[in-house]
Scaffold this motif. Structure first.
Motif, PDB file in Angstrom:
ATOM      1  N   TRP A 154       1.220  -2.793 -17.874  1.00 36.64           N
ATOM      2  CA  TRP A 154       0.748  -3.039 -16.515  1.00 36.64           C
ATOM      3  C   TRP A 154       1.198  -1.920 -15.571  1.00 36.64           C
ATOM      4  O   TRP A 154       0.480  -1.574 -14.615  1.00 36.64           O
ATOM      5  CB  TRP A 154       1.255  -4.391 -16.020  1.00 36.64           C
ATOM      6  N   GLN A 155       2.381  -1.353 -15.803  1.00 39.05           N
ATOM      7  CA  GLN A 155       2.853  -0.249 -14.969  1.00 39.05           C
ATOM      8  C   GLN A 155       1.954   0.976 -15.110  1.00 39.05           C
ATOM      9  O   GLN A 155       1.656   1.660 -14.130  1.00 39.05           O
ATOM     10  CB  GLN A 155       4.294   0.117 -15.334  1.00 39.05           C
ATOM     11  N   VAL A 156       1.530   1.259 -16.339  1.00 37.80           N
ATOM     12  CA  VAL A 156       0.625   2.390 -16.561  1.00 37.80           C
ATOM     13  C   VAL A 156      -0.708   2.154 -15.852  1.00 37.80           C
ATOM     14  O   VAL A 156      -1.266   3.060 -15.216  1.00 37.80           O
ATOM     15  CB  VAL A 156       0.412   2.632 -18.067  1.00 37.80           C
ATOM     16  N   LEU A 157      -1.217   0.936 -15.930  1.00 32.08           N
ATOM     17  CA  LEU A 157      -2.459   0.621 -15.230  1.00 32.08           C
ATOM     18  C   LEU A 157      -2.273   0.766 -13.719  1.00 32.08           C
ATOM     19  O   LEU A 157      -3.135   1.317 -13.029  1.00 32.08           O
ATOM     20  CB  LEU A 157      -2.914  -0.793 -15.580  1.00 32.08           C
ATOM     21  N   ALA A 158      -1.144   0.295 -13.218  1.00 30.73           N
ATOM     22  CA  ALA A 158      -0.862   0.429 -11.784  1.00 30.73           C
ATOM     23  C   ALA A 158      -0.821   1.905 -11.378  1.00 30.73           C
ATOM     24  O   ALA A 158      -1.324   2.289 -10.315  1.00 30.73           O
ATOM     25  CB  ALA A 158       0.460  -0.251 -11.441  1.00 30.73           C
ATOM     26  N   SER A 159      -0.242   2.742 -12.221  1.00 36.60           N
ATOM     27  CA  SER A 159      -0.181   4.173 -11.936  1.00 36.60           C
ATOM     28  C   SER A 159      -1.580   4.780 -11.867  1.00 36.60           C
ATOM     29  O   SER A 159      -1.863   5.633 -11.014  1.00 36.60           O
ATOM     30  CB  SER A 159       0.645   4.884 -13.012  1.00 36.60           C
ATOM     31  N   SER A 160      -2.468   4.321 -12.738  1.00 39.49           N
ATOM     32  CA  SER A 160      -3.841   4.847 -12.712  1.00 39.49           C
ATOM     33  C   SER A 160      -4.550   4.441 -11.425  1.00 39.49           C
ATOM     34  O   SER A 160      -5.319   5.220 -10.846  1.00 39.49           O
ATOM     35  CB  SER A 160      -4.626   4.374 -13.936  1.00 39.49           C
ATOM     36  N   TYR A 161      -4.267   3.232 -10.933  1.00 36.40           N
ATOM     37  CA  TYR A 161      -4.856   2.803  -9.666  1.00 36.40           C
ATOM     38  C   TYR A 161      -4.273   3.598  -8.498  1.00 36.40           C
ATOM     39  O   TYR A 161      -4.982   3.903  -7.535  1.00 36.40           O
ATOM     40  CB  TYR A 161      -4.614   1.311  -9.446  1.00 36.40           C
ATOM     41  N   LEU A 184      -3.846  -1.906  -7.432  1.00 42.48           N
ATOM     42  CA  LEU A 184      -2.448  -1.522  -7.661  1.00 42.48           C
ATOM     43  C   LEU A 184      -1.530  -2.721  -7.480  1.00 42.48           C
ATOM     44  O   LEU A 184      -0.628  -2.971  -8.301  1.00 42.48           O
ATOM     45  CB  LEU A 184      -2.070  -0.398  -6.696  1.00 42.48           C
ATOM     46  N   ASP A 185      -1.765  -3.486  -6.426  1.00 36.80           N
ATOM     47  CA  ASP A 185      -0.930  -4.666  -6.178  1.00 36.80           C
ATOM     48  C   ASP A 185      -1.097  -5.693  -7.294  1.00 36.80           C
ATOM     49  O   ASP A 185      -0.123  -6.295  -7.765  1.00 36.80           O
ATOM     50  CB  ASP A 185      -1.314  -5.279  -4.832  1.00 36.80           C
ATOM     51  N   TRP A 186      -2.327  -5.893  -7.749  1.00 36.20           N
ATOM     52  CA  TRP A 186      -2.631  -6.845  -8.822  1.00 36.20           C
ATOM     53  C   TRP A 186      -1.869  -6.478 -10.090  1.00 36.20           C
ATOM     54  O   TRP A 186      -1.253  -7.325 -10.733  1.00 36.20           O
ATOM     55  CB  TRP A 186      -4.139  -6.829  -9.049  1.00 36.20           C
ATOM     56  N   ALA A 187      -1.886  -5.182 -10.455  1.00 35.60           N
ATOM     57  CA  ALA A 187      -1.188  -4.740 -11.662  1.00 35.60           C
ATOM     58  C   ALA A 187       0.327  -4.771 -11.475  1.00 35.60           C
ATOM     59  O   ALA A 187       1.073  -5.128 -12.397  1.00 35.60           O
ATOM     60  CB  ALA A 187      -1.644  -3.334 -12.044  1.00 35.60           C
ATOM     61  N   ALA A 188       0.808  -4.411 -10.274  1.00 33.81           N
ATOM     62  CA  ALA A 188       2.252  -4.388 -10.020  1.00 33.81           C
ATOM     63  C   ALA A 188       2.856  -5.779 -10.150  1.00 33.81           C
ATOM     64  O   ALA A 188       3.968  -5.943 -10.672  1.00 33.81           O
ATOM     65  CB  ALA A 188       2.528  -3.807  -8.639  1.00 33.81           C
ATOM     66  N   HIS A 189       2.134  -6.794  -9.680  1.00 33.17           N
ATOM     67  CA  HIS A 189       2.624  -8.174  -9.809  1.00 33.17           C
ATOM     68  C   HIS A 189       2.741  -8.568 -11.279  1.00 33.17           C
ATOM     69  O   HIS A 189       3.722  -9.235 -11.674  1.00 33.17           O
ATOM     70  CB  HIS A 189       1.705  -9.143  -9.072  1.00 33.17           C
ATOM     71  N   ASP A 193       7.115  -5.591 -10.949  1.00 33.52           N
ATOM     72  CA  ASP A 193       7.739  -4.340 -10.524  1.00 33.52           C
ATOM     73  C   ASP A 193       7.783  -4.264  -9.000  1.00 33.52           C
ATOM     74  O   ASP A 193       6.796  -3.904  -8.354  1.00 33.52           O
ATOM     75  CB  ASP A 193       6.949  -3.155 -11.090  1.00 33.52           C
ATOM     76  N   PRO A 194       8.937  -4.577  -8.386  1.00 33.08           N
ATOM     77  CA  PRO A 194       9.021  -4.537  -6.924  1.00 33.08           C
ATOM     78  C   PRO A 194       8.903  -3.125  -6.356  1.00 33.08           C
ATOM     79  O   PRO A 194       8.477  -2.949  -5.212  1.00 33.08           O
ATOM     80  CB  PRO A 194      10.403  -5.137  -6.627  1.00 33.08           C
ATOM     81  N   ILE A 195       9.255  -2.115  -7.165  1.00 31.08           N
ATOM     82  CA  ILE A 195       9.115  -0.735  -6.698  1.00 31.08           C
ATOM     83  C   ILE A 195       7.646  -0.417  -6.439  1.00 31.08           C
ATOM     84  O   ILE A 195       7.271   0.091  -5.370  1.00 31.08           O
ATOM     85  CB  ILE A 195       9.696   0.253  -7.739  1.00 31.08           C
TER      86      ILE A 195
END
Length: 394
Positions: A154-161, A184-189, A193-195
């Motif tokens: 999910w972090q990698v997906l968030a990075s792509s967003y 990005l928020d959807w993947a971060a949750h 990952d609070p960062i």
């Protein structure tokens, strides 16, 4: 074709005002922009500062980009960039449809490396390259996140967003920026990952900064700070905390709140002294140098252009600093130099921004506003000035 067809910002503002059946005095009153400033901006005798643009857009109930003319479609078409946006949009639209059996994603480690590499490429301002490679990364990262459901996936997906946000923001697709931040928020949750979640609030605050909704921007910064408290103490958290303070300082500066702007710069500087140069921590370019660059920007937002020039001329940007940040700083310096009557210095700063980051600079609304005002002044400038205007599409 864009909704407002005139080729300069002043003409777009005048047309929007007339469509709303407002007189110049009525719009000046609604926006809290002085009548004198509004008339000069509409006549192209004065550049529209970001704060003025934001105030007018809010009074006219329309997006800022409708007044700036973004995205600059004809120029994007000439650079073969417009066709790269739709695949990014399509890839982000697949975020919640689950596993596609026809997609065979690359290994997670390979995707993580590409996500990191594309972040670096954005900082090097290789926007076209990033835009071309990004859709396949988002598609593969989406597939593997739904398959593995691990925090790392999910972090990698968030990075792509996050990279989708960077690209669309630089090219002027501000509506698509909002979509990217929501993803990005959807993947971060899902990554717990609070960062990443706090970073998203910082980026959302910048979007509200552009639309002159400073109160909401400040609330988002405060939300990001609360979320960040859930992250473990350490250098990474300090970097994000410092970047949030820098965002808050620019918001306060745009809102003409000098005390809060200075307070947030002080806090950012305190954290930067602790972290040292941390440009590669989430690719935010944080560190003492970024604080100094933001101080120059904040002084300009406070309309202290001479102070911004004095501050900016003390800064020595190393060749190793991210080109995206260096070019942005030169664009900001050009604006301040122009306002203090240094036309040649302003043009030299615009040229340096172009040298460092041509794709980013070409689509930067502040660059276009600064150039337009220099052109309107009819000052004696080098022969290359007209060539720069042709490059900008003017």
């Amino acid at each position: 074709m864009h909704a407002l067809t005139p080729q300069n910002t002043g003409a777009r503002i005048a047309r929007a005002r007339k469509l709303r059946r407002l007189s110049q005095r009525e719009l000046a009153s609604l926006s809290a922009v002085s009548y004198s400033t509004l008339t000069k901006v509409e006549q192209d005798r004065l550049p529209a500062s970001p704060s003025v643009l934001g105030a007018l857009a809010r009074a006219l109930s329309m997006p800022v980009e409708d007044l700036t003319g973004q995205p600059y479609i004809e120029d994007l078409q000439a650079d073969a960039l417009d066709g790269l946006i739709h695949p990014i949009r399509e890839a982000m639209n697949l975020y919640d449809v689950g596993v596609d059996v026809e997609v065979r994603p690359r290994p997670l480690g390979e995707l993580a490396d590409q996500a990191e590499a594309l972040c670096a490429e954005v900082r090097a301002t290789n926007i076209k390259k990033v835009a071309a490679e990004l859709p396949s990364l988002i598609i593969d990262a989406t597939a593997i996140a739904h398959t593995e459901t691990s925090d790392r996936a999910w972090q990698v997906l968030a990075s792509s967003y996050r990279t989708a946000y960077d690209v669309t923001a630089k090219l002027g697709y501000l509506d698509l920026c909002t979509v990217a931040l929501d993803r990005l928020d959807w993947a971060a949750h899902r990554a717990s990952d609070p960062i990443l979640s706090s970073m998203r609030q910082y980026m959302r605050a910048l979007a509200y900064l552009r639309s002159a909704d400073y109160a909401t921007g400040k609330r988002l910064i405060a939300m990001g700070q609360r979320i960040l408290e859930q992250a473990p103490a350490g250098r990474e958290r300090d970097v994000i905390a410092g970047q949030l303070h820098l965002g808050a300082s620019v918001l306060a500066g745009r809102d003409k709140d000098k005390d809060k702007a200075e307070h947030n710069l002080f806090e950012a500087d305190r954290l930067a002294k602790a972290t040292g140069p941390a440009e590669k921590v989430h690719w935010l370019s944080f560190g003492p140098l970024n604080v100094a660059v933001h101080k120059t920007s904040v002084l300009a937002e406070l309309d202290d252009y001479q102070g911004a020039v004095d501050s900016g001329q003390k800064i020595k940007l190393p060749d190793t600093w991210p080109r995206s940040r260096s070019a942005h700083h030169h664009a900001e310096m050009a604006r301040s130099l122009m306002w203090t009557g240094r036309a040649e210095g302003a043009f030299k700063a615009l040229q340096e921004a172009r040298r460092l980051a041509p794709q980013q600079t070409r689509y930067h609304p502040t660059v276009r506003e600064t150039y337009a005002h220099l052109d309107a002044q009819k000052r004696r400038l080098p022969e290359t000035f007209a060539g720069y205007g042709a490059w900008l599409g003017r």
